[in-house]
Design a protein around this motif. Structure first.
Motif, PDB file in Angstrom:
ATOM      1  N   SER A  88       6.249 -15.729   1.210  1.00 19.19           N
ATOM      2  CA  SER A  88       4.954 -15.209   0.756  1.00 19.19           C
ATOM      3  C   SER A  88       5.047 -13.755   0.292  1.00 19.19           C
ATOM      4  CB  SER A  88       3.934 -15.319   1.885  1.00 19.19           C
ATOM      5  OG  SER A  88       3.764 -16.673   2.246  1.00 19.19           O
ATOM      6  N   ARG A  89       5.757 -12.921   1.097  1.00 16.94           N
ATOM      7  CA  ARG A  89       5.826 -11.499   0.742  1.00 16.94           C
ATOM      8  C   ARG A  89       6.477 -11.304  -0.627  1.00 16.94           C
ATOM      9  NH1 ARG A  89       8.138  -7.695   5.165  1.00 16.94           N
ATOM     10  NH2 ARG A  89       9.752  -9.297   5.106  1.00 16.94           N
ATOM     11  N   ALA A  90       7.604 -11.950  -0.814  1.00 17.34           N
ATOM     12  CA  ALA A  90       8.323 -11.791  -2.088  1.00 17.34           C
ATOM     13  C   ALA A  90       7.461 -12.268  -3.262  1.00 17.34           C
ATOM     14  CB  ALA A  90       9.629 -12.577  -2.035  1.00 17.34           C
ATOM     15  N   LEU A  91       6.732 -13.364  -3.048  1.00 15.51           N
ATOM     16  CA  LEU A  91       5.906 -13.914  -4.125  1.00 15.51           C
ATOM     17  C   LEU A  91       4.733 -12.994  -4.452  1.00 15.51           C
ATOM     18  CD1 LEU A  91       5.927 -17.664  -3.017  1.00 15.51           C
ATOM     19  CD2 LEU A  91       7.057 -16.687  -5.040  1.00 15.51           C
ATOM     20  N   ILE A  92       4.096 -12.456  -3.407  1.00 15.78           N
ATOM     21  CA  ILE A  92       2.956 -11.551  -3.645  1.00 15.78           C
ATOM     22  C   ILE A  92       3.439 -10.285  -4.356  1.00 15.78           C
ATOM     23  CG2 ILE A  92       1.264 -10.056  -2.499  1.00 15.78           C
ATOM     24  CD1 ILE A  92       0.929 -12.238  -0.375  1.00 15.78           C
ATOM     25  N   LEU A  93       4.573  -9.754  -3.908  1.00 11.49           N
ATOM     26  CA  LEU A  93       5.096  -8.533  -4.541  1.00 11.49           C
ATOM     27  C   LEU A  93       5.450  -8.805  -6.005  1.00 11.49           C
ATOM     28  CD1 LEU A  93       7.305  -7.109  -1.639  1.00 11.49           C
ATOM     29  CD2 LEU A  93       5.088  -6.248  -2.449  1.00 11.49           C
ATOM     30  N   ALA A  94       6.049  -9.964  -6.253  1.00 15.06           N
ATOM     31  CA  ALA A  94       6.406 -10.303  -7.633  1.00 15.06           C
ATOM     32  C   ALA A  94       5.146 -10.468  -8.484  1.00 15.06           C
ATOM     33  CB  ALA A  94       7.234 -11.585  -7.652  1.00 15.06           C
ATOM     34  N   ALA A  95       4.120 -11.092  -7.914  1.00 14.77           N
ATOM     35  CA  ALA A  95       2.874 -11.302  -8.661  1.00 14.77           C
ATOM     36  C   ALA A  95       2.247  -9.962  -9.039  1.00 14.77           C
ATOM     37  CB  ALA A  95       1.905 -12.137  -7.825  1.00 14.77           C
ATOM     38  N   LEU A  96       2.189  -9.046  -8.077  1.00 11.71           N
ATOM     39  CA  LEU A  96       1.592  -7.732  -8.350  1.00 11.71           C
ATOM     40  C   LEU A  96       2.398  -6.983  -9.409  1.00 11.71           C
ATOM     41  CD1 LEU A  96       0.704  -6.736  -4.666  1.00 11.71           C
ATOM     42  CD2 LEU A  96      -0.960  -7.126  -6.500  1.00 11.71           C
ATOM     43  N   GLU A  97       3.719  -6.997  -9.240  1.00 10.48           N
ATOM     44  CA  GLU A  97       4.574  -6.312 -10.221  1.00 10.48           C
ATOM     45  C   GLU A  97       4.376  -6.883 -11.624  1.00 10.48           C
ATOM     46  OE1 GLU A  97       8.839  -6.010  -9.310  1.00 10.48           O
ATOM     47  OE2 GLU A  97       8.180  -5.503  -7.263  1.00 10.48           O
ATOM     48  N   ASN A  98       4.099  -8.188 -11.633  1.00  5.59           N
ATOM     49  CA  ASN A  98       3.905  -8.878 -12.905  1.00  5.59           C
ATOM     50  C   ASN A  98       2.496  -8.668 -13.467  1.00  5.59           C
ATOM     51  OD1 ASN A  98       4.793 -10.570 -15.003  1.00  5.59           O
ATOM     52  ND2 ASN A  98       3.831 -12.361 -14.036  1.00  5.59           N
ATOM     53  N   GLY A  99       1.686  -7.882 -12.743  1.00  4.41           N
ATOM     54  CA  GLY A  99       0.377  -7.530 -13.282  1.00  4.41           C
ATOM     55  C   GLY A  99      -0.765  -8.441 -12.880  1.00  4.41           C
TER      56      GLY A  99
END
Lengths: 433, 433
Positions: A88-99
């Motif tokens: 979950s953490r990696a996915l949320i961080l990736a989503a935020l980074e992706n805008g």
């Protein structure tokens, strides 16, 4: 109304996720009107696409590639309802980074490592909302964060775990023991096969960390929260509470206290006796409630279902409407606020009150020696009740507020006194009575 | 933190306004941190500057020229706590036109002419917030408007007037009559010298209009709300409720119902019997509570102080922080939403349930004739209880749901039957039992 659709990725499609899919479909027109643009579900990441699901999730939306889904360049919004720390953490961080803006119900992750997520949202200029992480459908984070933003919250007392409230409520109404009621709760689906996270207070401690962070504008993690579960609560404890006009609840307690270096936070989860006249005492079965005390508003209570697919999905979608509106208007809602940066008090330095039931020899001088033991630890006594006689003689003592460490030391000393057969119930007390 | 101050004008400095001034001063640092800029009070409009006030309002800020204050070109934010229709409406409209964002606690104005205010806010691109207008400090409008934005609210049941709840609670606990308790409430400051607005339900009807508008995204004005007060509630009604395991409350009821042309809104204020097991039944004294039912979240309740200077000021300042943050970021929060534009059902077409106590001759066939009277009006009976005999014979009937007009007509017919001495209690019933 003519704005192009906002594209949504859903991570996880269990009991909450499938209700999110259902509501997105059934309420589509209302959501469009409230957001100002349609929300289009473009992908649902699941581990096992072959599973039958509650909602009819279109098969072409299912994917096992969650990382690929959040990396799509057309995704505006991400809902994470997988739970747990990774992925979950990696996915949320990736989503935020992706805008993308993110809505999550993940209490464990927020309580363990919220600051990493908040920093990523801040850096990306996107929203991270999480109303569903505490007390399911009950709107409590938004009122704490926004409605009470002009006030000073001094205390939050929450029944934030439905499983333990169900168990304690049954122990109170039926007089049964913990093990027996746990079995019933498991049979009814109110407790999991491995009930540790609920019963030992881990779930409630994560929620306490989130509540304390918001209430006191300070970063509080699950590790900062003192935690005791209900597996040691006995039928005798519950009966003793009843004698005092009290009921036993597992409480998440977040308080603003005077610490050695100024105002400090106390955050803890433990069973406590509260008077039956307290608004939290009437919270029955698996319901949740959060009681908030603030300087100007006084006492508020928020009550409702604390779990379940549909209620949790309601909270997720409420957040989704806000972040979607923000996204459409290219603004951000209020982010994390940790400006107060208060110390978190260790449990020993937190002031609490104890209820102690002591089985004693029925002879003169016993009460005096017990009173002296409390006094020697600087603990003052509010009431003493003597019950029974002969082999059944018992003293029930309720202390005034004192340092938790002094109270614990008092109990240790009591156990060693020669006329004490047993300290048969020790429990903290909350609420005035 | 380095942003220049936002300038605030306060209109009115009674019990709420003076608490606003106090909190602005005492919480200044927290407010600055939460908003992102200091809030500077630049003027306080009052009618009688010579009055001693609770808070130490700096004398140089006081002015009797409210219109001049809102016309100042440096005012960013306006709080209106004067109340009533005029001059409040003119001042709020002038403030919005002048580019200020507005926070108001004015339920009467919002319920009478909210649409004019909302249109002005929309046109000006500014915020108009009003959490304090309903249920004082209890965050209820924001949860309805935002937290439940992804759900479908089906029903709002509110105890939104503290005076009438205090009176009904005392009638229940002491068995006293209305007039006697009203006097006590006046002596204690819970009721005004002219109690009409509270006792006859006008205050609650204004709040019901606001709640129904937000819950159902439809413009509902005070004139749309059916209204009955509590001055006709007798000690006999309260005793009859008690017999049934119920308590009498003045409820603001907003429901989504099936109307002749599709979904419609029912909005009404009247005394009703509710089961003692209902969460609203335990709302005591002058407290308020709002019970919300929605499709996905289920049943939620929000509880707290519904009036008072400090609690109301807390709600005002919560709104102030939001509109100040929005102002600083040059954005607007969610404005009025009336897209659903549903019909409002007349009271006669609303389905309700009646409790009717009928003093009758103690002879055979009476029950059959009463039952026939209900049937003739298409009203089905849930329970009939026969009590007493001889001159004290009484039938207590609780109906199933039926059109309110059919129930009222049934009672009219009952009164004309030759064996009916008196219809001694007629009251609507809410909640399942």
């Amino acid at each position: 109304m003519s704005a192009p659709p906002l594209k949504l990725a859903l991570l996880g499609c269990g009991s909450v996720g499938s209700q999110v899919v259902r509501l997105l479909r059934e309420q589509a027109d209302d959501l469009t009107a409230r957001v100002g643009a349609p929300i289009e579900l473009v992908g649902v990441a699941v581990r096992r696409p072959e599973l039958q699901r509650d909602a009819e999730v279109p098969a072409e939306l299912l994917t096992t590639d969650a990382a690929g889904l959040v990396a799509r360049d057309d995704v505006d919004l991400v809902i994470e309802v997988i739970g747990g720390i990774e992925p979950s953490r990696a996915l949320i961080l990736a989503a935020l980074e992706n805008g993308a803006s993110v809505v999550t119900a993940n209490k464990a992750l927020l309580a363990e490592d919220g600051s990493t997520l908040f920093a990523a949202a801040e850096k990306a200029g996107r929203d991270l909302y999480f109303e569903a992480a505490v007390a399911g459908a009950i709107p409590i984070l938004r009122p704490l964060r926004e409605s009470l933003a002009g006030d000073r919250v001094t205390r939050v007392l929450g029944i934030v775990n439905g499983t333990t409230n169900f168990i304690l409520d049954k122990m109170d109404t039926l007089g049964s023991g913990f093990a027996e009621v746990l079995e019933e709760a498991q049979a009814l689906g109110y407790a999991e096969a491995d009930p540790t996270a609920d019963v030992e207070g881990y779930d409630a401690a994560a929620k306490a960390a989130i509540l304390a962070s918001l209430a006191f504008h300070t970063r509080v993690t699950a590790a900062d929260v003192y935690r005791e579960g209900i597996s040691e609560v006995s039928a005798a404890d519950v009966a003793s509470a009843r004698e005092m006009g009290c009921v036993v609840k597992l409480l998440a307690i977040c308080e603003l206290r005077e610490g050695p270096d100024g105002p400090a936070v106390s955050a803890r989860v433990h069973p406590a006796m509260i008077p039956r006249s307290h608004p939290l005492a009437s919270v029955r079965e698996a319901f949740n409630a959060v009681f908030v005390e603030s300087e100007a508003a006084g006492q508020l209570m928020f009550y409702g279902p604390g779990a379940g697919g549909a209620p949790t999905a309601s909270a997720v979608l409420g957040d989704l409407v806000t972040v979607a509106r923000n996204r459409l208007n290219d603004v951000r809602g209020a982010g994390e606020s940790a400006y107060a940066d208060l110390d978190v008090l260790p449990m020993g330095e937190t002031e609490t009150r104890y209820h102690v039931a002591i089985d004693v020899d029925d002879r003169a001088g016993v009460l005096a020696q017990v009173a002296q033991t409390f006094a020697a630890h600087q603990v003052s006594i509010q009431t003493v009740r003597q019950e029974g006689h002969g082999d059944d003689a018992q003293l029930v003592v309720v202390s005034h507020r004192a340092a938790d460490s002094a109270l614990a030391a008092t109990v240790d000393t009591l156990r060693k006194l020669d006329f004490v057969h047993d300290v048969s119930s020790v429990m903290r007390v909350e609420g005035d009575f």
